[in-house]
Design an enzyme around this catalytic site. Structure first.
Site, short mmCIF file in Angstrom:
data_model
loop_
_atom_site.label_atom_id
_atom_site.label_comp_id
_atom_site.label_asym_id
_atom_site.label_seq_id
_atom_site.Cartn_x
_atom_site.Cartn_y
_atom_site.Cartn_z
N ASP A 181 -33.29 -21.22 -28.08
CA ASP A 181 -32.33 -21.03 -27.18
C ASP A 181 -32.85 -20.49 -25.64
O ASP A 181 -33.87 -20.69 -25.55
CB ASP A 181 -31.12 -20.03 -27.86
N HIS A 256 -26.19 -17.20 -23.34
CA HIS A 256 -26.19 -18.08 -24.37
C HIS A 256 -27.04 -17.81 -25.72
O HIS A 256 -26.42 -17.89 -26.89
CB HIS A 256 -26.47 -19.65 -23.94
N SER A 620 -22.21 -25.21 -29.72
CA SER A 620 -23.05 -24.07 -29.79
C SER A 620 -22.84 -22.99 -30.60
O SER A 620 -23.66 -22.15 -31.28
CB SER A 620 -23.43 -23.72 -28.29
#
Length: 734
Positions: A181, A256, A620
């Site tokens: 990620d 994120h 996600s």
């Protein structure tokens, strides 16, 4: 258990001529002098396969010992280093022989999961490599992109899955989840190792390291966050990497990666405080699992397959038990089949090595064949809603109530306040002609403070907010500078059917997401204005309203439902959208409006900049829910293979919502709650994840000797035999 169970035998015979002409084809969209990054895979087996074969005939190599929670064959660092060095020399030798005297730049040598390398060459040089008998595949590097306080309760973890694992204090202990990620913020309390008085040893089967940089200093890792690296060679070679913005370290400058890691394995009971408001306490699905981070995506450009493959290869060698990828390709990979892209091939070997691989389905729904996670050995997760919702409303002076969104307090008591449009509160120096976006309230210098003070300021919400050119945060700052009592945002009529997530506000506020409701507000406002008959100047603002506030959640929503953005099957076999005869997604999990940790310097969402938590939506967010639950299954059943874990999740999934009706799927981007119908397997796979049931699955459909590839003089054959649990999806490799 519901549904029929079948056994499928799939035999695919591919001639070497087809492999050379199609699978190993090199895309050439430019002249031969233009260089690009290519990923070259050799026919010789990688280290993980080599040691796996040796274990059948000898006990000398530790790599051959079956893996369990207390031992992992992958942690023999000296043997790994030796094989890595040898394979790298083989790669260098091949490049020197094929490209004798020519310029090239090798970026990575992959050795553990795939035997290959990433290299910067011209298309002509790539063609030379593809013609070598040692080479199995040459693929052009491609770009990739990034595709909780209540979801543990909604999934029944406190009363079901966690007690089965000994309580949240031990849920996931001894299991390592690897995240491909945007990195992690190591200072976040969700990743602290001092949240429990119990011992918290680093699993002995893990051998990863933590990089030390200025952005990620010594001491960033601990017994919770046990590994952290970053991979950016392909991005640097392309000239798109900005070290000051993207951070040449495992630190998360996006947000994120921090968010997804905490969804799966964040500590239990961490207070969620955003914009000064308390929204409960957060926990990951497996709060005692360990976290290893492999940063391969970045805020400013996303990422590239060459870097992602390097991250996957390293994670497997380090000894992770579960891999979570909340990333998808920007487009369908070219070639004979989507399965043969380098990322999926690396994950194929990861599954063979006993690692459960989870990937987000992608946010490209709701069209059929919009799936962005392709291969049967990857557990693909779509996004669904849960039953928590935050609603807000404004009551107008004519007793009309308009619903909206906004994580904001209400106005003081039951006092009705005067409404004043930003367009009617301009200074003498400001006009719409000089600033056509002035109604978005982005600069307090444009407005008359005396007019606005103590009133509700009406601002417009346009597509510019969606694009990040204007922000709610800046409009709130404008309101505060003008001493407004609150803000009401109406939707620009050109923003049709846009579904708006709740946004935190430090002052009373509401966003009206419906253009029709926005017209109701404006009609009431305009009809209440009093003007001078001669000059037409406004003499009195007659409209009033009060905001009820949206800080308190309600839990009455019918859920789950498959979200409109969640990618759908059938699974596309290639870029021509031929069917792959593989049902995707595998299942759906909570992915909408998910509270989770946020990087202190995260910039992915302007509205949550500077906050420790953020509410995000997407597949996600769904994938790490499954990664965390897989860790709980692996903890309870250490001998479970990836196929067995997939079976436990798939066969126990629910087909019904919390009211006993069929799970619904949203069918349109515009007005999704109106355009919905019962979900099909192409929307939700096996159904919605059942966390408690997955830890007590009963019958397990495991698989063995499922994948065998062998060569002859004339063809390469692939024999794939796999069992199906409710839907055809499980594959384990030898």
């Amino acid at each position: 258990m519901e549904g029929m169970y079948s056994v499928y035998l799939v035999v695919m015979v591919l001639s070497l001529g087809v492999l050379a002409g199609t699978l190993c084809q090199v895309e050439d969209g430019s002249d031969n002098g233009t260089t690009a990054v290519y990923i070259v895979t050799l026919k010789q087996a990688p280290a993980s396969h080599y040691y796996g074969e040796l274990r059948k005939n000898t006990n000398v190599f530790k790599h051959g010992v079956p893996r369990n929670r207390n031992h992992n064959s992958r942690n023999d660092s000296r043997s790994n280093q030796s094989s890595s060095s040898y394979i790298a020399r083989v790669h260098d030798s091949l490049l020197r022989r094929v490209l004798r005297g020519e310029k090239y730049l090798k970026l990575y040598s992959y050795h553990y999961l795939i035997n290959g390398f990433a290299v910067l060459v011209t298309p002509e040089q790539a063609n030379k490599l593809s013609r070598r008998k040692e080479v199995a595949n040459v693929a052009l590097d491609f770009s990739v992109r990034t595709a909780t306080t209540h979801t543990p309760q909604f999934l029944g973890l406190p009363q079901g899955a966690w007690p089965k694992a000994g309580g949240y204090e031990t849920a996931g202990e001894g299991i390592v989840i690897g995240f491909i990620d945007t990195g992690i913020d190591p200072s976040h309390p969700s990743f602290s190792d001092d949240s429990s008085l119990n011992s918290y040893p680093v699993p002995s089967h893990f051998s990863g390291i933590c990089e030390v940089t200025r952005d990620f200093p010594s001491g960033s890792c601990n017994r919770k966050l046990i590994g952290a690296r970053h991979f950016a060679a392909s991005a640097i070679t392309r000239g798109v990497f900005n070290s000051s913005q993207d951070y040449a370290s495992p630190f998360d400058g996006d947000g994120h990666g921090t968010h997804t890691a905490s969804v799966a394995a964040g500590n239990h009971g961490i207070p969620v405080i955003v914009s000064g408001h308390h929204f409960g306490n957060a926990s990951g699905m497996a709060p005692r699992a360990h976290v290893a981070v492999y940063k391969a995506l970045y805020k400013s450009f996303g990422g590239f397959a060459a870097d992602v493959v390097a991250a996957i290869d390293q994670a497997a060698q380090d000894g992770v038990d579960v891999l979570s990828l909340s990333i998808t390709p920007n487009r369908r990979p070219p070639g004979i089949a989507t399965f043969f892209n380098p990322i999926d091939m690396a994950l194929l070997s990861a599954v063979k090595a006993g690692i459960f691989a989870v990937q987000a389905a992608g946010n490209t729904g709701p069209s059929p064949k919009s799936m962005s996670s392709f291969s049967p050995w990857i557990f693909t997760v779509g996004a669904a809603s849960h039953d928590r919702a935050y609603s807000n409303s404004v009551i107008l002076g004519n007793n009309v109530t308009i619903n909206g969104v906004g994580l904001a307090p209400g106005t003081h008591k039951n006092t009705m306040l005067t409404l004043i449009s930003a367009l009617h509160a301009l200074t003498n120096e400001t006009t719409v002609a000089t600033d056509m976006y002035v109604g978005e309230c982005q600069d307090s210098r444009n407005f008359n403070r005396d007019l606005v003070k103590g009133n509700l300021l009406i601002c417009s919400y346009s597509i510019r907010f969606v694009l990040g050119l204007s922000t709610i945060k800046q409009a709130i700052a404008t309101a505060k500078n003008l001493s407004a009592a609150g803000v009401v945002f109406y939707m620009d009529p050109f923003v049709i059917g846009f579904q708006l997530n709740p946004i935190p506000m430090r002052v009373p506020g509401i966003i009206i997401p419906s253009p029709d409701d926005s017209k109701v507000l404006l009609q009431y406002y305009n009809s209440s204005l009093e003007r001078n008959e001669t000059t037409k100047q406004i003499t009195r603002f007659g409209s009033v309203a009060r905001i009820l506030g949206g800080l308190k959640a309600n839990y009455s929503n019918s859920a789950p439902k498959v979200m409109f953005y969640s990618a759908r099957g059938p699974d596309p076999e290639d870029s021509f959208l031929n069917n792959a005869d593989i049902l995707k997604p595998n299942l759906v999990a909570p992915g909408n409006l998910i509270w989770a940790a946020w990087s202190s310097l995260g910039t992915d969402s302007v509205e949550f900049q500077g906050e420790n938590f953020a509410m995000m939506s997407g597949t996600s967010m769904a994938a790490p829910h499954i990664a965390g639950l897989a860790a709980l299954i692996k903890q309870k059943f250490p001998s479970f293979s990836p196929a067995a874990i997939a079976s436990a999740l798939s066969t126990t999934a629910s087909l019904y919502d919390n009211n006993g009706g069929p799970i619904m799927a949203q069918r349109a981007y515009s007005n999704p709650d109106i355009n919905q119908s019962p979900a099909t397997p192409f929307d939700m796979g096996s159904g919605f994840v059942n966390a408690t049931g997955a830890l007590d699955p009963g019958l397990i459909f495991d698989s063995s000797k499922l994948f065998r590839m062998y060569h002859t003089n004339s063809f390469t054959s692939y024999l794939v035999f796999f069992t199906c649990a409710h839907l055809p999806r499980m594959l384990e490799l030898l």
